[in-house]
Design a protein around this motif. Sequence first.
Motif, mmCIF file in Angstrom:
data_model
loop_
_atom_site.group_PDB
_atom_site.id
_atom_site.type_symbol
_atom_site.label_atom_id
_atom_site.label_comp_id
_atom_site.label_asym_id
_atom_site.label_seq_id
_atom_site.Cartn_x
_atom_site.Cartn_y
_atom_site.Cartn_z
ATOM 1 N N SER A 159 0.816 -1.211 0.000
ATOM 2 C CA SER A 159 0.000 0.000 0.000
ATOM 3 C C SER A 159 0.853 1.266 0.000
ATOM 4 N N ASN A 160 1.979 1.231 0.712
ATOM 5 C CA ASN A 160 2.774 2.444 0.900
ATOM 6 C C ASN A 160 4.050 2.479 0.069
ATOM 7 N N PHE A 161 4.224 1.514 -0.809
ATOM 8 C CA PHE A 161 5.430 1.470 -1.637
ATOM 9 C C PHE A 161 5.463 2.672 -2.588
ATOM 10 N N ARG A 162 6.625 3.297 -2.732
ATOM 11 C CA ARG A 162 6.790 4.443 -3.633
ATOM 12 C C ARG A 162 8.121 4.345 -4.367
ATOM 13 N N ILE A 163 8.149 4.865 -5.582
ATOM 14 C CA ILE A 163 9.401 5.103 -6.293
ATOM 15 C C ILE A 163 9.406 6.562 -6.719
ATOM 16 N N MET A 164 10.595 7.106 -6.994
ATOM 17 C CA MET A 164 10.716 8.505 -7.391
ATOM 18 C C MET A 164 10.718 8.600 -8.909
ATOM 19 N N VAL A 165 9.857 9.439 -9.439
ATOM 20 C CA VAL A 165 9.812 9.658 -10.883
ATOM 21 C C VAL A 165 10.382 11.041 -11.175
ATOM 22 N N ALA A 166 10.176 11.485 -12.402
ATOM 23 C CA ALA A 166 10.732 12.768 -12.822
ATOM 24 C C ALA A 166 10.303 13.876 -11.870
ATOM 25 N N GLU A 167 11.227 14.792 -11.600
ATOM 26 C CA GLU A 167 10.993 15.938 -10.737
ATOM 27 C C GLU A 167 10.622 15.510 -9.313
ATOM 28 N N ASN A 168 11.153 14.337 -8.907
ATOM 29 C CA ASN A 168 11.017 13.873 -7.527
ATOM 30 C C ASN A 168 9.568 13.690 -7.075
ATOM 31 N N VAL A 169 8.721 13.237 -7.956
ATOM 32 C CA VAL A 169 7.341 12.936 -7.586
ATOM 33 C C VAL A 169 7.262 11.490 -7.128
ATOM 34 N N PRO A 170 6.809 11.226 -5.891
ATOM 35 C CA PRO A 170 6.702 9.839 -5.440
ATOM 36 C C PRO A 170 5.491 9.151 -6.055
ATOM 37 N N VAL A 171 5.698 7.961 -6.554
ATOM 38 C CA VAL A 171 4.641 7.224 -7.254
ATOM 39 C C VAL A 171 4.556 5.813 -6.704
ATOM 40 N N ASN A 172 3.356 5.354 -6.462
ATOM 41 C CA ASN A 172 3.159 3.931 -6.183
ATOM 42 C C ASN A 172 2.849 3.249 -7.505
ATOM 43 N N PRO A 173 3.786 2.452 -8.027
ATOM 44 C CA PRO A 173 3.577 1.848 -9.345
ATOM 45 C C PRO A 173 2.667 0.633 -9.314
ATOM 46 N N LEU A 174 2.237 0.219 -8.126
ATOM 47 C CA LEU A 174 1.446 -0.996 -7.995
ATOM 48 C C LEU A 174 -0.034 -0.648 -8.010
ATOM 49 N N SER A 232 5.008 8.627 2.349
ATOM 50 C CA SER A 232 5.111 10.081 2.250
ATOM 51 C C SER A 232 6.551 10.420 1.919
ATOM 52 N N THR A 233 6.992 10.007 0.757
ATOM 53 C CA THR A 233 8.397 10.151 0.380
ATOM 54 C C THR A 233 8.786 11.613 0.287
ATOM 55 N N ILE A 234 9.914 11.979 0.904
ATOM 56 C CA ILE A 234 10.316 13.377 0.943
ATOM 57 C C ILE A 234 11.200 13.696 -0.251
ATOM 58 N N ASP A 235 11.462 14.958 -0.432
ATOM 59 C CA ASP A 235 12.269 15.431 -1.546
ATOM 60 C C ASP A 235 13.661 14.789 -1.513
ATOM 61 N N SER A 236 14.183 14.463 -2.669
ATOM 62 C CA SER A 236 15.455 13.754 -2.747
ATOM 63 C C SER A 236 16.579 14.589 -2.146
ATOM 64 N N PHE A 237 16.566 15.936 -2.337
ATOM 65 C CA PHE A 237 17.624 16.772 -1.796
ATOM 66 C C PHE A 237 17.614 16.722 -0.270
ATOM 67 N N LEU A 238 16.391 16.839 0.292
ATOM 68 C CA LEU A 238 16.280 16.800 1.744
ATOM 69 C C LEU A 238 16.749 15.466 2.293
ATOM 70 N N LEU A 239 16.317 14.374 1.670
ATOM 71 C CA LEU A 239 16.673 13.065 2.171
ATOM 72 C C LEU A 239 18.168 12.846 2.072
ATOM 73 N N ASN A 240 18.765 13.275 0.966
ATOM 74 C CA ASN A 240 20.199 13.082 0.843
ATOM 75 C C ASN A 240 20.963 13.965 1.822
ATOM 76 N N SER A 241 20.403 15.119 2.149
ATOM 77 C CA SER A 241 21.030 15.936 3.183
ATOM 78 C C SER A 241 21.012 15.200 4.510
ATOM 79 N N MET A 242 19.869 14.580 4.794
ATOM 80 C CA MET A 242 19.760 13.809 6.020
ATOM 81 C C MET A 242 20.759 12.667 6.037
ATOM 82 N N LEU A 243 20.879 11.983 4.931
ATOM 83 C CA LEU A 243 21.796 10.851 4.863
ATOM 84 C C LEU A 243 23.238 11.321 5.042
ATOM 85 N N ASP A 244 23.565 12.470 4.446
ATOM 86 C CA ASP A 244 24.929 12.970 4.580
ATOM 87 C C ASP A 244 25.226 13.339 6.030
#
Length: 845
Positions: free
Chosen positions: A644-659, A747-759
């Motif tokens: 139900s909550n699975f997401r992948i990132m598509v163009a312009e960092n839009v989270p999508v559930n492909p299922l 509720s996938t967050i923006d890739s920049f924010l997440l990578n900042s967190m990871l760094d």
Amino acid sequence: MTQWERLQQLDTVYSQRAFDLYNGDEFPMEVRHFLASWIEAQDWERASRDSSQAAFLFQVLLENLDNQFSRFAQEKDSFLLQRNFRRYKQNFQKYQEEPYTLAAIINWFLVKEKEILNDAELAQQVQALQVQSVTMELESQRQMEKRLKELKTKVEVMEHSIRSLEEQQDEFDFKFQTHKMDSCTKEEKNKQIEGLQKMLNALDKCRKNFLSDITATLDAADGLSSVLIDEELVDWKRRQQKSCIGAPDDTSLEQLEKWFTQIIDCMFQLQKFLQKLDELLGKMTYANDPIPVLKPSLKSKVDTLLTNLIKSSFVVETQPSMPQGRGPLVLRTSVQFSVKVRFLYKVPELNHVMKVSVSIDNTVSQMKGFRRFNVLGTSSKALNMAESTNGGMVADFRHLTLKDQKVGGGGKGINDLSLSVTEELHNINFHTQFDYQGLSVSLETSSLPVVVISNSSQQQSAWASVLWFNMLCLDPKNIKFFEGSPPASWAQFGEMLSWQFLSSGKRGLDSDQLETLAIKLFGKQQSYDHCTIPWAKFSKENLPDTNFTLWVWLDGILNLVKGYLSDLWSDGSIMGFVSKGKERVLLKKKQNGTFLLRFSESIKDGGITFSWVQYSNDGNPSVQTVKPFISTDLKQIALPEIISNFRIMVAENVPVNPLCYLYPNTPKDQAFGKYYSEKTGEDNPYLRYLKTKLVFVSKDRNGCTSVGEGPVSDLSPQDRDPPSFSEAGDDDILLQWSEKSPMLSSSTIDSFLLNSMLDIDGESTSQDSFPQLGDHISSSCSQQNILESSMDILKEAVSPDTDVQNTLQEFLNNQNFLNSLEHSTPEDIIHDFQDLGYPNMPLTP
């Protein structure tokens, strides 16, 4: 309806199992009954691993016992319950230092209850599916009932005949004695003698007819005994043998007990008739009397039939099993096990009279290298009717243990047969003496062969031996079976595997799943009827390009199904066994977002993954697959929640559930909605995992593993699952935020924010950002992400002295952030910053 209430509504056979389950003192049935709702509402499995949770539940349990005690104190008729609950609380105090032990015990009982409920449900399903076989079985039962009724009628008629015969003989004897004392003329004496001769001829005819009736009745009884012993009892023993390895067969003994009792009663009645003939013979005999000639052979036949029937009626009703074992017939030294024997001749006069003794391995002493054991515990019990719900004659051994018997220098010698410990087979033997109505018979019976282990790590291998033996061998005395174990035909093997899944997940394997496994084992064949599987290939030889055997792989999947996927497997949501080649063919014919669930082929302890189809703008389909989920993942997040909550990132960092659609075309929420958590927001038990999850992504494969194109063999290494985390190559990255989370957040967050967190956490991998999908991804399953523009506003909003990354880190860690993310605007986010104590963040105009 609580689980406990459902148990109380089961049929006799299964309610008896529940009764037997609570027969000991570990967890009293009365506590289970009066605290049912509260007990079932707690997470005992977690408490068994979490000391603080266990301590909390332990204290609440004691409080509940006190409350229940107080209620009983106010009721006039509850004195005994009041006394019992005081004792229960005192007994539970011994777990004060280790409350997690009590939690594990309670959890085990709840799991066993579920197994009983599942078995009862399986029995109902099988009964509905096997109408034809049930009809044939009922016809066989009707024929047996008819023949038994005819036998009983014959015996009743003979009972009338023997009384008539006795009356005739008494009348003849009276007249003969009168004739001897009567002083009359010679002519009158001749008339009396003529009359006496006619009476003697009639008496002789009656004796011959009666003996002929006994012979005919014995022939009928002999035929019935053959059917009962050689067919019905053999069929029951085979059903019991198969049920031990998961077959949903009926193993109740009530019908057999009824038949054995009826025919043995008839035989004892015939024995009385012969004794009556002895009595009549003692009073009177004559030349060519048929009784002295025919009676000895008839008596011998009656005794032989009775002896065979009585010996055959002593059986093992419940095979040896440990309370927390994998299955029956696997025993561990120094661990208690139970076993139940039953005498199928139900006669009240023998209640508590026949003593049954138990032993192990009467013949193993002749086999060099086989381990020897002593049976400890109550090794002698009387057959009685109190331990059976229907009044059967049973001896229930509940607290037996096995202990190694040191021989010579001690330890296990070199086995003459070169068998492993889990290939050694042992029999539990039972002996009793039958003495009734002048007949004395020594009775013996044995369990099916058991495998005796010394530690839990041998359980898996031991269960494989139990499966193999009971699938192929009909002789329970063949303890040398693994000296030259025959191979299993594919039909036998496939049926056995299907039983395992039926037991673990309430659904067997269908023809497509079996064919997939057959191809994996034998390659593509026109027919698999001629294919066989040797014992070594099943349990000893590793699968190609793996470090585990076929059984280890299948057993890992079975444990995964039983522990986490039983409902999904039962309702058919999991396709399970399907090759990647066939997976591509199936999915590429379906609409965008169609997915299926299958088991991993490369994970030893069981894994499940899903693949879906997506279409590019030019209409070309591609199939994508995620890294398999294992038990540690599913223990934290249920698979329906993952889907139900699975997401992948598509163009312009839009989270999508492909299922979108479960194969073939069932909407995702329709298929899995009934399993979703009913709680939302902060009350959702999965939220703390869904906020920070792992996703296995690839630079070239759109955030997942793509199934390779081209004709790849089903058996080739290339057709296996993606590599494990540690095996990921340079083109694969694993984004880590919480080691307990197997996927990306709903509720996938923006890739920049997440990578900042990871760094900041020092956990980022070689990539600096999420790989982005192309524009060809369909928007049918997507949602808009509002974080895209938030960063610019935040950068302008913060004061120059503010550490942006630390501020973002603290904000993103806030519990309410993801709950409100989907319905927030960038301005809402700034307001949230201000609410968190950052007044220097003015809202950008």
